[in-house]
Scaffold this active site. Structure first.
Site, PDB file in Angstrom:
ATOM      1  N   GLU A  87      84.715  77.653  77.122  1.00 50.37           N
ATOM      2  CA  GLU A  87      84.553  76.989  75.822  1.00 50.37           C
ATOM      3  C   GLU A  87      85.525  75.806  75.746  1.00 50.37           C
ATOM      4  OE1 GLU A  87      82.865  76.230  73.512  1.00 50.37           O
ATOM      5  OE2 GLU A  87      83.075  77.408  71.693  1.00 50.37           O
ATOM      6  N   ASP A  88      85.154  74.798  74.977  1.00 54.59           N
ATOM      7  CA  ASP A  88      86.064  73.655  74.828  1.00 54.59           C
ATOM      8  C   ASP A  88      87.197  73.991  73.860  1.00 54.59           C
ATOM      9  OD1 ASP A  88      84.338  73.731  72.644  1.00 54.59           O
ATOM     10  OD2 ASP A  88      83.692  71.650  72.810  1.00 54.59           O
ATOM     11  N   VAL A  98      90.563  67.160  67.227  1.00 53.37           N
ATOM     12  CA  VAL A  98      90.906  66.446  68.461  1.00 53.37           C
ATOM     13  C   VAL A  98      89.649  65.963  69.193  1.00 53.37           C
ATOM     14  CG1 VAL A  98      93.117  67.612  68.777  1.00 53.37           C
ATOM     15  CG2 VAL A  98      91.053  68.643  69.733  1.00 53.37           C
ATOM     16  N   LYS A 153      92.806  77.007  68.398  1.00 54.13           N
ATOM     17  CA  LYS A 153      93.456  76.696  67.116  1.00 54.13           C
ATOM     18  C   LYS A 153      93.532  77.979  66.296  1.00 54.13           C
ATOM     19  CE  LYS A 153      90.723  72.948  65.979  1.00 54.13           C
ATOM     20  NZ  LYS A 153      90.286  71.773  65.181  1.00 54.13           N
ATOM     21  N   ASP A 190      87.879  77.518  67.225  1.00 56.45           N
ATOM     22  CA  ASP A 190      88.375  77.035  65.936  1.00 56.45           C
ATOM     23  C   ASP A 190      88.318  78.195  64.936  1.00 56.45           C
ATOM     24  OD1 ASP A 190      89.120  74.885  64.159  1.00 56.45           O
ATOM     25  OD2 ASP A 190      87.052  74.732  63.514  1.00 56.45           O
ATOM     26  N   GLY A 230      80.611  70.206  74.841  1.00 55.91           N
ATOM     27  CA  GLY A 230      82.038  69.890  74.925  1.00 55.91           C
ATOM     28  C   GLY A 230      82.774  70.443  76.131  1.00 55.91           C
ATOM     29  N   ASP A 255      84.019  65.488  71.395  1.00 54.32           N
ATOM     30  CA  ASP A 255      83.530  64.264  70.748  1.00 54.32           C
ATOM     31  C   ASP A 255      83.764  64.280  69.243  1.00 54.32           C
ATOM     32  OD1 ASP A 255      81.580  66.330  70.184  1.00 54.32           O
ATOM     33  OD2 ASP A 255      80.274  64.720  69.478  1.00 54.32           O
TER      34      ASP A 255
HETATM   35  P1  5GP Z   1      84.141  77.653  65.798  1.00 50.27           P
HETATM   36  O1  5GP Z   1      82.846  78.391  65.785  1.00 50.27           O
HETATM   37  O2  5GP Z   1      85.231  78.344  66.581  1.00 50.27           O
HETATM   38  O3  5GP Z   1      84.586  77.279  64.418  1.00 50.27           O
HETATM   39  O4  5GP Z   1      83.826  76.255  66.413  1.00 50.27           O
HETATM   40  C1  5GP Z   1      83.853  75.938  67.692  1.00 50.27           C
HETATM   41  C2  5GP Z   1      83.179  74.596  67.896  1.00 50.27           C
HETATM   42  O5  5GP Z   1      83.520  73.635  66.880  1.00 50.27           O
HETATM   43  C3  5GP Z   1      83.713  74.008  69.180  1.00 50.27           C
HETATM   44  O6  5GP Z   1      82.956  74.435  70.283  1.00 50.27           O
HETATM   45  C4  5GP Z   1      83.605  72.534  68.929  1.00 50.27           C
HETATM   46  O7  5GP Z   1      82.302  72.078  69.264  1.00 50.27           O
HETATM   47  C5  5GP Z   1      83.796  72.366  67.435  1.00 50.27           C
HETATM   48  N1  5GP Z   1      85.192  71.990  67.127  1.00 50.27           N
HETATM   49  C6  5GP Z   1      86.132  72.750  66.532  1.00 50.27           C
HETATM   50  N2  5GP Z   1      87.296  72.099  66.416  1.00 50.27           N
HETATM   51  C7  5GP Z   1      87.093  70.878  67.001  1.00 50.27           C
HETATM   52  C8  5GP Z   1      87.961  69.754  67.213  1.00 50.27           C
HETATM   53  O8  5GP Z   1      89.156  69.708  66.873  1.00 50.27           O
HETATM   54  N3  5GP Z   1      87.393  68.692  67.846  1.00 50.27           N
HETATM   55  C9  5GP Z   1      86.087  68.667  68.253  1.00 50.27           C
HETATM   56  N4  5GP Z   1      85.645  67.571  68.856  1.00 50.27           N
HETATM   57  N5  5GP Z   1      85.265  69.727  68.064  1.00 50.27           N
HETATM   58  C10 5GP Z   1      85.755  70.819  67.442  1.00 50.27           C
END
Ligand code: 5GP
Length: 176
Positions: free
Chosen positions: A95-96, A152, A127, A99, A41, A158
């Site tokens: 990082e993209d 998003v 977020k 979350d 991403g 994606d």
């Molecule tokens: P975390 O470990 O912080 O929960 O997750 C991070 C990963 O979840 C991100 O790198 C991404 O790949 C995916 N992710 C979390 N939220 C979104 C979102 O709103 N859209 C997309 N496309 N991927 C997300």
């Protein structure tokens, strides 16, 4: 639409300037700033950001997700990048989107244990409302945009490998 192409480009230029300022004394030709882009991403975000950074850099790639081990600690599962040598290096993760914070918490733990001189996170989107309590300490050092709890797509993000090429960041509505 959540963020337009123009807004994103403008913000990435600001982030590149901030990173360049912050590492001006630290990143040298002998010890360049090590940028670790998370696949897939963050590729689009990283490509734009990296080209505008003015201090010496080296670029490498990670592919990682997290799992919770039997002690309830977050561990990273690396598909790529596990053995990148970060000893004595200044590391900036690209990082993209952050979350729940689990991926970044696991990555941080892994690289700090491997002796990085410093470890920071630069994310296109954050977020914070979604952060789980065990990852409350994950506060990215550079944030493109803070967004609400929405799923998003676009600008590299994606949904099942679709919508990555959208030029803007959009909210994904499954019903549409
Ligand atoms: P975390 O470990 O912080 O929960 O997750 C991070 C990963 O979840 C991100 O790198 C991404 O790949 C995916 N992710 C979390 N939220 C979104 C979102 O709103 N859209 C997309 N496309 N991927 C997300």
């Amino acid at each position: 639409m959540l963020k337009t192409n123009e807004e994103i480009r403008h913000r990435i230029a600001e982030l590149a300037a901030a990173v360049s300022d912050d590492y001006a004394g630290t990143a040298t030709a002998e010890n360049p700033l090590l940028l670790l882009c998370t696949l897939r991403g963050a590729v689009f975000f990283s490509a734009d950001l990296v080209r505008s950074i003015t201090v010496p850099i080296e670029l490498d790639f990670l592919k990682v997700h997290s799992y919770i081990n039997t002690e309830s600690a977050l561990e990273p599962v690396f598909d790529l990048g596990k053995d990148i040598n970060v000893s004595g290096r200044h590391v900036l993760i690209l990082e993209d989107i952050v979350d729940t914070g689990k991926t970044m918490a696991a990555v941080k733990r892994h690289f700090e244990d491997k002796g990085a001189a410093s470890f920071r996170i630069c994310t296109m989107l954050d977020k914070p409302e979604r952060r789980v309590p065990q990852c409350a300490e994950i506060v990215p050092d550079y944030i493109g945009f803070t967004i609400p709890d929405l799923f998003v797509v676009g600008w590299g993000l994606d949904y099942n490998e679709k919508y990555r090429l959208l030029p803007d960041i959009m909210v994904y509505h499954p019903e549409r």
